[in-house]
Write an enzyme that holds these catalytic residues in place. Structure first.
Site, mmCIF file in Angstrom:
data_model
loop_
_atom_site.group_PDB
_atom_site.id
_atom_site.type_symbol
_atom_site.label_atom_id
_atom_site.label_comp_id
_atom_site.label_asym_id
_atom_site.label_seq_id
_atom_site.Cartn_x
_atom_site.Cartn_y
_atom_site.Cartn_z
ATOM 1 N N SER A 1 -3.147 -7.753 2.790
ATOM 2 C CA SER A 1 -3.502 -7.563 4.206
ATOM 3 C C SER A 1 -4.072 -8.829 4.817
ATOM 4 O O SER A 1 -3.746 -9.184 5.956
ATOM 5 C CB SER A 1 -4.506 -6.422 4.344
ATOM 6 O OG SER A 1 -3.923 -5.204 3.986
ATOM 7 N N ARG B 1 -1.594 -6.529 -8.054
ATOM 8 C CA ARG B 1 -0.548 -7.472 -7.669
ATOM 9 C C ARG B 1 -0.453 -8.625 -8.653
ATOM 10 O O ARG B 1 0.624 -9.085 -8.969
ATOM 11 C CB ARG B 1 -0.828 -8.041 -6.275
ATOM 12 C CG ARG B 1 -0.740 -7.034 -5.175
ATOM 13 C CD ARG B 1 -1.156 -7.659 -3.875
ATOM 14 N NE ARG B 1 -2.494 -8.220 -4.024
ATOM 15 C CZ ARG B 1 -3.435 -8.183 -3.116
ATOM 16 N NH1 ARG B 1 -3.193 -7.663 -1.947
ATOM 17 N NH2 ARG B 1 -4.623 -8.691 -3.338
ATOM 18 N N LYS C 1 -14.866 -8.012 4.680
ATOM 19 C CA LYS C 1 -13.452 -8.369 4.821
ATOM 20 C C LYS C 1 -13.087 -8.706 6.265
ATOM 21 O O LYS C 1 -11.932 -8.954 6.555
ATOM 22 C CB LYS C 1 -12.559 -7.243 4.295
ATOM 23 C CG LYS C 1 -12.588 -7.124 2.786
ATOM 24 C CD LYS C 1 -11.492 -6.233 2.302
ATOM 25 C CE LYS C 1 -11.430 -6.234 0.786
ATOM 26 N NZ LYS C 1 -10.308 -5.457 0.286
ATOM 27 N N HIS D 1 0.836 -1.205 0.000
ATOM 28 C CA HIS D 1 0.000 0.000 0.000
ATOM 29 C C HIS D 1 0.871 1.255 0.000
ATOM 30 O O HIS D 1 0.613 2.203 -0.751
ATOM 31 C CB HIS D 1 -0.901 0.045 1.247
ATOM 32 C CG HIS D 1 -1.957 -0.989 1.297
ATOM 33 N ND1 HIS D 1 -2.134 -1.793 2.397
ATOM 34 C CD2 HIS D 1 -2.916 -1.345 0.410
ATOM 35 C CE1 HIS D 1 -3.161 -2.611 2.179
ATOM 36 N NE2 HIS D 1 -3.649 -2.359 0.983
#
Length: 174
Positions: free
Chosen positions: A136, A98, A47, A23
């Site tokens: 994350s 990514r 999430k 990030h």
């Protein structure tokens, strides 16, 4: 803060639960592309966040301060991204990629966002090769099982995660 004439404002949205080195890389690089970059810290209960929105905002503020970027601000939001971007006066959405799986999801989102507001462009930045595997969700999982997350987050974020895991008291209880 309203947009000034000729100012290019970008929004980099995310949950940042927790903020990773990946990030930070996108923030640093995204800040070079716009006059002002707004980090939109959003709520996404699907999430299963480890940190509250206020904790995540504080964490992102601390990490951005360490980067020394004077054109970056952090704002929490809980709304449709395009509505948030419009309210901020943004003309650009910055998204990090990514892997191929990210691209497929982000491509679909960019198409939907374009339908909502064709005046806001989505810009994709590839994560640095060394940072591409960092997510994350995986950082939290590694930490929960006692692994070392130091390569993936700053020392301060690592400490935040470890303190949170200790307060949870048991594996997977967040």
């Amino acid at each position: 803060m309203p947009q000034t004439a000729g100012e290019r404002i970008g929004v980099y949205p995310g949950t940042f639960d927790p903020i990773t080195r990946g990030h930070s890389d996108i923030i640093r690089r995204g800040a070079k592309l716009v006059d002002r970059l707004i980090i939109g810290v959003t709520t996404n209960i699907s999430k299963n966040p480890m940190f509250s929105p206020d904790e995540r905002i504080a964490m992102v503020e601390r990490e951005v301060a360490a980067l020394g970027l004077d054109n970056v601000t952090i704002v929490g939001f809980n709304a449709l991204l395009m509505k948030f971007a419009e309210k901020q006066g943004a003309s650009v959405i910055v998204r990090g990629l990514r892997a191929v799986a990210d691209f497929e999801y982000e491509y679909q989102m960019a198409g939907m966002n374009q339908q909502l507001n064709a005046g806001i462009e989505t810009v994709f930045l590839m994560a640095d090769v060394s940072l591409q595997p960092i997510a994350s969700k995986l950082v939290k999982e590694i930490a929960l099982f006692g692994g070392d997350i130091t390569p993936f987050v700053s020392t301060a974020v690592r400490d935040d995660v470890l303190v949170r895991i200790k307060t949870l008291g048991q594996l997977g209880d967040y």
